[in-house]
Design a protein around this motif. Structure first.
Motif, mmCIF file in Angstrom:
data_model
loop_
_atom_site.group_PDB
_atom_site.id
_atom_site.type_symbol
_atom_site.label_atom_id
_atom_site.label_comp_id
_atom_site.label_asym_id
_atom_site.label_seq_id
_atom_site.Cartn_x
_atom_site.Cartn_y
_atom_site.Cartn_z
ATOM 1 N N ALA A 20 0.811 -1.044 0.400
ATOM 2 C CA ALA A 20 -0.159 0.157 -0.235
ATOM 3 C C ALA A 20 1.209 1.199 -0.082
ATOM 4 O O ALA A 20 0.811 1.603 -0.645
ATOM 5 C CB ALA A 20 -0.370 -0.172 1.178
ATOM 6 N N LEU A 21 1.361 0.904 0.556
ATOM 7 C CA LEU A 21 2.969 2.801 0.583
ATOM 8 C C LEU A 21 3.442 3.129 -0.523
ATOM 9 O O LEU A 21 4.074 3.838 -1.097
ATOM 10 C CB LEU A 21 4.465 2.358 1.669
ATOM 11 N N PHE A 22 3.684 1.374 -1.104
ATOM 12 C CA PHE A 22 4.607 1.649 -2.047
ATOM 13 C C PHE A 22 3.724 2.085 -3.493
ATOM 14 O O PHE A 22 3.766 2.959 -4.106
ATOM 15 C CB PHE A 22 4.250 0.200 -3.172
ATOM 16 N N ALA A 23 2.080 1.280 -3.253
ATOM 17 C CA ALA A 23 1.244 2.120 -3.922
ATOM 18 C C ALA A 23 0.853 3.630 -4.114
ATOM 19 O O ALA A 23 1.157 4.493 -5.282
ATOM 20 C CB ALA A 23 0.268 1.573 -3.991
ATOM 21 N N PHE A 24 0.775 4.874 -2.630
ATOM 22 C CA PHE A 24 1.184 5.382 -3.029
ATOM 23 C C PHE A 24 1.898 6.909 -3.148
ATOM 24 O O PHE A 24 1.944 7.674 -3.440
ATOM 25 C CB PHE A 24 0.804 5.479 -0.711
ATOM 26 N N ARG A 25 2.952 6.245 -2.630
ATOM 27 C CA ARG A 25 4.225 6.239 -2.980
ATOM 28 C C ARG A 25 4.479 6.930 -4.775
ATOM 29 O O ARG A 25 5.127 7.652 -5.461
ATOM 30 C CB ARG A 25 5.497 6.338 -2.451
ATOM 31 N N GLU A 26 3.591 5.952 -5.465
ATOM 32 C CA GLU A 26 3.860 5.716 -7.007
ATOM 33 C C GLU A 26 2.887 6.353 -7.536
ATOM 34 O O GLU A 26 3.018 7.254 -8.990
ATOM 35 C CB GLU A 26 3.889 4.833 -7.483
ATOM 36 N N ILE A 27 1.869 6.806 -6.841
ATOM 37 C CA ILE A 27 0.916 7.858 -7.619
ATOM 38 C C ILE A 27 1.148 9.020 -7.676
ATOM 39 O O ILE A 27 0.889 9.714 -6.409
ATOM 40 C CB ILE A 27 -0.752 7.102 -7.225
ATOM 41 N N PRO A 28 0.657 9.518 -8.971
ATOM 42 C CA PRO A 28 0.615 11.055 -8.845
ATOM 43 C C PRO A 28 0.024 12.078 -7.468
ATOM 44 O O PRO A 28 -0.971 11.804 -7.759
ATOM 45 C CB PRO A 28 0.934 11.332 -9.888
ATOM 46 N N ASN A 29 0.396 13.221 -7.208
ATOM 47 C CA ASN A 29 -0.676 13.759 -6.199
ATOM 48 C C ASN A 29 -1.178 14.669 -7.022
ATOM 49 O O ASN A 29 -0.636 15.294 -8.323
ATOM 50 C CB ASN A 29 0.785 15.102 -5.186
ATOM 51 N N ASP A 30 -2.397 14.599 -6.562
ATOM 52 C CA ASP A 30 -3.629 15.488 -7.651
ATOM 53 C C ASP A 30 -3.274 16.912 -7.776
ATOM 54 O O ASP A 30 -3.724 17.324 -8.486
ATOM 55 C CB ASP A 30 -4.973 15.416 -5.884
ATOM 56 N N SER A 31 -2.752 17.395 -6.500
ATOM 57 C CA SER A 31 -2.156 18.970 -6.284
ATOM 58 C C SER A 31 -1.087 19.561 -6.946
ATOM 59 O O SER A 31 -0.696 20.740 -7.594
ATOM 60 C CB SER A 31 -2.593 19.463 -5.609
ATOM 61 N N LEU A 32 0.027 18.812 -6.810
ATOM 62 C CA LEU A 32 1.454 18.746 -7.367
ATOM 63 C C LEU A 32 1.693 18.131 -8.651
ATOM 64 O O LEU A 32 2.880 18.699 -9.647
ATOM 65 C CB LEU A 32 2.265 18.412 -6.341
ATOM 66 N N LYS A 33 0.733 17.109 -8.811
ATOM 67 C CA LYS A 33 0.821 16.909 -10.254
ATOM 68 C C LYS A 33 2.174 15.578 -10.884
ATOM 69 O O LYS A 33 2.713 15.028 -12.048
ATOM 70 C CB LYS A 33 1.368 17.305 -11.444
ATOM 71 N N PHE A 34 3.055 15.099 -9.780
ATOM 72 C CA PHE A 34 4.207 14.328 -9.688
ATOM 73 C C PHE A 34 4.145 13.781 -8.196
ATOM 74 O O PHE A 34 3.128 13.823 -7.402
ATOM 75 C CB PHE A 34 5.023 14.768 -8.973
ATOM 76 N N SER A 35 4.031 12.473 -8.065
ATOM 77 C CA SER A 35 4.161 11.372 -7.454
ATOM 78 C C SER A 35 5.493 12.262 -6.025
ATOM 79 O O SER A 35 6.586 12.247 -6.266
ATOM 80 C CB SER A 35 4.799 9.923 -7.431
ATOM 81 N N PRO A 36 5.040 11.544 -4.877
ATOM 82 C CA PRO A 36 6.074 11.786 -3.627
ATOM 83 C C PRO A 36 7.278 10.937 -4.189
ATOM 84 O O PRO A 36 8.493 11.718 -4.231
ATOM 85 C CB PRO A 36 5.786 11.437 -2.737
#
Length: 148
Positions: A20-36
């Motif tokens: 779940a953490l891997f998936a969270f870090r891989e998905i682009p952030n809605d406001s920044l448009k980049f993944s963590p």
């Protein structure tokens, strides 16, 4: 994500936290448009699906060999560009959130002597808020927001 994991796997939810953490870090952030991950390392993560895609299509990154110095220079420029773009997106998102928040806001003007109610935590539980008052306004600052 953890709530969903607990609902789907009530006895073994903790085994799924790394995925779940891997998936969270891989998905682009809605406001920044980049993944963590991309903001931290300056490149997109090579997850299992990316590696599988490269194997099927015979795409290989080994064909482009760089020196360490050139890699560091490229990484620095990518990180600077990513940080600049993320800051621009954060500013745009901030303006959008403010505009949405202000749709139902009403300007209020308080004067000295007005009676007001104050929303404060209760004495028994700091997480429970309650309206107290009425209190009289003694003084208002010039910004129109801070009144005592």
């Amino acid at each position: 994500m953890i709530k969903k994991l607990c609902a789907d796997h009530p006895r073994a939810w903790d085994r799924f936290i790394p995925a779940a953490l891997f998936a969270f870090r891989e998905i682009p952030n809605d406001s920044l448009k980049f993944s963590p991950f991309e903001l931290l390392y300056g490149r997109q993560v090579r997850g299992p699906l990316t590696i599988l895609h490269e194997l099927w299509t015979n795409d290989s990154t080994d064909s482009e060999v760089k020196t360490t110095y050139q890699y560091v220079l490229d990484l620095r420029s990518r990180l600077e560009e990513t940080a600049r773009l993320a800051a621009e997106q954060a500013e745009i998102s901030s303006r959008n959130y403010k505009a949405y928040y202000d749709l139902k806001a009403k300007p209020r003007k308080l004067n000295s002597g007005d009676d007001v109610l104050v929303l404060l935590p209760s004495s028994s539980n700091k997480l429970v808020m309650q309206w107290l008052g009425p209190y009289s306004v003694v003084e208002c600052k010039g910004n129109g927001v801070d009144c005592y």
